[in-house]
Structures are given as C-alpha cells and as structure tokens.
Write a protein that holds these residues in place. Structure first.
Motif, short mmCIF file in Angstrom:
data_model
loop_
_atom_site.label_atom_id
_atom_site.label_comp_id
_atom_site.label_asym_id
_atom_site.label_seq_id
_atom_site.Cartn_x
_atom_site.Cartn_y
_atom_site.Cartn_z
N UNK A 84 0.81 -1.22 0.00
CA UNK A 84 0.00 0.00 0.00
C UNK A 84 0.85 1.27 0.00
N UNK A 85 2.00 1.23 0.65
CA UNK A 85 2.80 2.44 0.81
C UNK A 85 3.39 2.92 -0.51
N UNK A 86 3.71 4.19 -0.53
CA UNK A 86 4.52 4.75 -1.60
C UNK A 86 5.96 4.43 -1.23
N UNK A 87 6.61 3.61 -2.02
CA UNK A 87 7.99 3.21 -1.74
C UNK A 87 8.96 4.31 -2.12
N UNK A 88 10.07 4.35 -1.41
CA UNK A 88 11.14 5.32 -1.67
C UNK A 88 10.58 6.72 -1.91
N UNK A 89 9.88 7.26 -0.92
CA UNK A 89 9.28 8.59 -1.13
C UNK A 89 10.34 9.68 -1.25
N UNK A 104 7.93 22.48 -4.33
CA UNK A 104 7.84 21.02 -4.49
C UNK A 104 6.39 20.57 -4.34
N UNK A 105 5.73 21.07 -3.28
CA UNK A 105 4.33 20.69 -3.05
C UNK A 105 3.45 21.06 -4.24
N UNK A 106 3.67 22.23 -4.80
CA UNK A 106 2.85 22.69 -5.93
C UNK A 106 3.15 21.89 -7.20
N UNK A 107 4.40 21.73 -7.51
CA UNK A 107 4.78 21.06 -8.77
C UNK A 107 4.53 19.56 -8.75
N UNK A 108 4.80 18.93 -7.61
CA UNK A 108 4.73 17.47 -7.57
C UNK A 108 3.47 16.96 -6.88
N UNK A 109 2.65 17.86 -6.39
CA UNK A 109 1.36 17.54 -5.78
C UNK A 109 1.47 16.60 -4.58
#
Length: 139
Positions: A84-89, A104-109
């Motif tokens: 379930x997890x997002x690996x290697x965040x 980063x938050x804006x561009x990569x959501x």
C-alpha cells in the motif's frame, strides 16, 4: 516575510511512524489516534515508504457505505504495508528553504514529505505546516 527560513522551523519533529512489518490495521489505528494524515514507514532509522489516510481510504468502503466495517477489516488483513505504501518517497532535508518546499508541493502535488538528514528521519512537513507559516506572516 523571512525569505530564507528553513523547514526545520515548521516541521513536526516528533513523528509517528510504522514499521514495514506492522499490519495495516495498526497504521489505521495510529492515523486515528493521533489525528494525522501521513505516516512514514521505517526500517530502522531509514524511511522506506509513506502511507496517507487517502491511501487507506482508497482501499476501504467504510467512508462510502454504512455497515461495511467487516469488509474494511478483511481488506486491511489481506494487504501488507509494503503493498500500500509509496515506496522510496521523496524526502527533504531540514535545511530546505520553506519557499523551495512550497514549490515542491505545488509542482509534484505532494501533501507531506519526510524530513531526512544523513539518512535518518528527523521530522515530517506538510502543506498545512506551510499554510500556517504563511498565515503567521500576516499577523
């Protein structure tokens, strides 16, 4: 407004984490108990993944249908954290500038990023942290 403020000033330093060997029910319990939306998954001190409340909601029916709690339990028992997890965040360091983080938050959501220094989890920073910081600039 302070232009070069590092995220170490706004990040949460006491991070609720889960181990990749934990079960998903434990993750859900931690999300609820601590009223948080993101949990870094660790192996020792290393961040190996992240799970959000949204990730869990995508798997379960409880939010959509009444009386489906048993179905939710079955789903949570069938799947592992690793599935379930997002690996290697993506991670950021504590000296990252708040403006760069916002970009980063804006561009990569993303809505949250683990803060890692020298391979060790030091905190977590969220879009809410950035918004609170921006609101403080107007006081």
């Amino acid at each position: 407004m302070k232009k070069r403020e590092p995220i170490s000033h706004i990040m949460t330093k006491t991070v609720v984490t889960a181990n990749e060997k934990d079960d998903l029910k434990k993750v859900v319990e931690k999300l609820k108990a601590h009223t948080i939306r993101h949990i870094p998954i660790v192996k020792g001190k290393e961040v190996v993944g992240i799970i959000s409340r949204t990730d869990i909601n995508r798997l379960t029916f409880g939010a959509l249908f009444e009386g489906q709690e048993n179905a939710d339990e079955a789903i949570l028992e069938m799947l592992t954290i690793s599935q379930v997890m997002t690996s290697r965040p993506k991670t950021v360091s504590s000296d990252t500038i708040i403006r760069d983080l916002a970009e980063i938050f804006v561009k990569e959501e993303f809505h949250a990023l683990p803060v890692v220094d020298n391979g060790e989890l030091k905190g977590i920073v969220t879009t809410t942290d950035v918004m609170k910081y921006l609101l403080e600039q107007y006081d």
